[in-house]
Design a protein around this motif. Structure first.
Motif, mmCIF file in Angstrom:
data_model
loop_
_atom_site.group_PDB
_atom_site.id
_atom_site.type_symbol
_atom_site.label_atom_id
_atom_site.label_comp_id
_atom_site.label_asym_id
_atom_site.label_seq_id
_atom_site.Cartn_x
_atom_site.Cartn_y
_atom_site.Cartn_z
ATOM 1 N N HIS A 49 0.835 -1.202 0.000
ATOM 2 C CA HIS A 49 0.000 0.000 0.000
ATOM 3 C C HIS A 49 0.871 1.252 0.000
ATOM 4 O O HIS A 49 1.804 1.380 0.797
ATOM 5 N N THR A 100 -3.393 4.837 -2.695
ATOM 6 C CA THR A 100 -4.413 5.789 -2.279
ATOM 7 C C THR A 100 -3.987 7.178 -2.733
ATOM 8 O O THR A 100 -2.903 7.649 -2.350
ATOM 9 N N GLU A 119 0.380 -0.007 -9.687
ATOM 10 C CA GLU A 119 -0.965 -0.570 -9.542
ATOM 11 C C GLU A 119 -1.165 -1.736 -10.506
ATOM 12 O O GLU A 119 -1.808 -2.730 -10.165
ATOM 13 N N GLU A 150 -1.465 -1.356 -4.259
ATOM 14 C CA GLU A 150 -2.648 -0.522 -4.032
ATOM 15 C C GLU A 150 -2.170 0.893 -3.700
ATOM 16 O O GLU A 150 -1.332 1.084 -2.814
#
Length: 382
Positions: free
Chosen positions: A96, A122, A115, A120
């Protein structure tokens, strides 16, 4: 600097002219001192000594150790090496990554690539003034977050993010922090240790050195998986023969910036303030960004109802921008301004003015007068 005197150049965030003192310092390494610093003979090792000296000087400029500095072709390459290298090295901890929606395309496109490889990402929104919401960052950071990437100073708006606070919050959650400091290095004092920065990227051509040289600061004990191979240069993180003239030039640019930083801040901010005062007196104009947390050389102004591309095209011998130079060929509204809440029309009506140490009051008057002429209600294009 003769050519620069022919135009009113207010696009220093895109690139800067080479300082004559920088050019003088690098010139011998383009001509007589041409040896490869990796060569073992005396000539090569003498050049290697100059590179070591330059590395120490540049590292000291940001309060880093010389072995924490990796030379690159610029910030874009540094960003790729850093983000991809961290992703591979720490994927066993998590996949992440957190970044801002207003980051440079070098960061955003690198994250998009990750990605596709199973990471992942954000993309945090920003507040209308362009600043990060620290409460929101605290909410989205997770145990499997390995990296937070936030630009130090936005290239389109000049907004300065609270880097130390972001780094502290990142570390409290066991992640690493990287900042694209391309618009910060050389303009303001940076202490990577005091700020808690783990990785930092910058380019020479934003601070009066030539294009094609940049650097990546990597805090000791931070693991990076190499993205290029072939010789093991730069501690194995950036293989390839070193750009010796560029390295010498970057060191000289750092030396000059250290000596002249306060003077440049005073001079350039006064010119920027004059420019803003003139434009914001016009109807249907507004400043984009934050009045308090911003760099002294940059202003982004919306001329509501205008087309920035048309204005730029009508200004001969004037250089301003409608966004990032790295994506200016794409006819679409700025992703930075859109992320700050502007609609398409207002984003297309906005101009970035970025000033530098060679600007004069005459430059400001020329640009102000021309834009006032072009934006008056009864103006007719030829």
């Amino acid at each position: 600097m003769e050519e620069l005197n022919k135009i009113s150049y207010l696009d220093y965030n895109a690139t800067t002219p080479i300082d004559p003192r920088v050019f003088k310092a690098m010139l011998p390494f383009l001509k007589d001192n041409f040896a490869n610093p990796s060569s073992t003979h005396h000539f090569g090792q003498s050049i290697n000594g100059k590179v070591k000296q330059a590395r120490e000087q540049i590292a000291d400029f940001i309060n880093a150790e010389s072995n924490e500095l990796i030379f690159t072709s610029g910030a874009t390459e540094a960003i790729n090496i850093a983000i991809k290298g961290i992703a591979e090295s720490y994927s066993n901890k998590g996949k992440h990554i957190i970044t801002l929606s207003t980051e440079h395309k070098a960061v955003l496109d690198t994250c998009k690539d990750l990605e596709r490889k199973g990471f992942e990402v954000t993309y945090l929104p920003v507040q209308p003034n362009g600043l990060i919401d620290l409460v929101e960052l605290k909410q989205v950071i997770r145990p499997d977050t390995i990296l937070v990437s936030v630009m130090y100073i936005n290239n389109e708006t000049g907004v300065i993010q609270p880097i130390k606070e972001i780094a502290t919050l990142t570390h409290q959650n066991g992640a690493l922090f990287i900042t694209d400091a391309t618009q910060a290095v050389g303009k303001i004092e940076i202490d990577v240790d005091a700020l808690g920065i783990d990785l930092l990227c910058f380019s020479g051509h934003k601070m009066y050195a030539p294009k094609g040289i940049g650097a990546l600061y990597v805090r000791n004990k931070t693991k990076l998986t190499p993205q290029t191979h072939g010789g093991g240069h730069e501690q194995g993180l950036r293989s390839g023969t070193l750009n010796v003239p560029g390295i010498i030039a970057l060191a000289k640019a750092c030396e000059i910036a250290s000596e002249e930083m306060a003077l440049n801040q005073r001079k350039i901010s006064a010119l920027r303030d004059k420019l803003e005062t003139e434009f914001l007196e016009l109807p249907n104009t507004s400043l984009i960004g934050d009045l308090e947390n911003r760099i002294f050389n940059t202003t982004n102004i919306c001329f509501k109802g205008q087309d920035a591309n048309v204005l730029i095209g009508r200004m001969k011998n004037i250089a301003v921008s409608n966004g990032s130079a790295c994506s200016s060929a794409v006819i679409e509204p700025s992703h930075v301004l859109k992320a700050m809440g502007l609609n398409d029309d207002d984003a297309f009506a906005s101009l970035r003015f970025s000033l530098g140490k060679y600007n004069t009051i005459e430059d400001i008057e020329t640009v102000v007068n021309k834009i006032k002429e072009l934006t008056q209600p009864n103006f007719k294009y030829a």
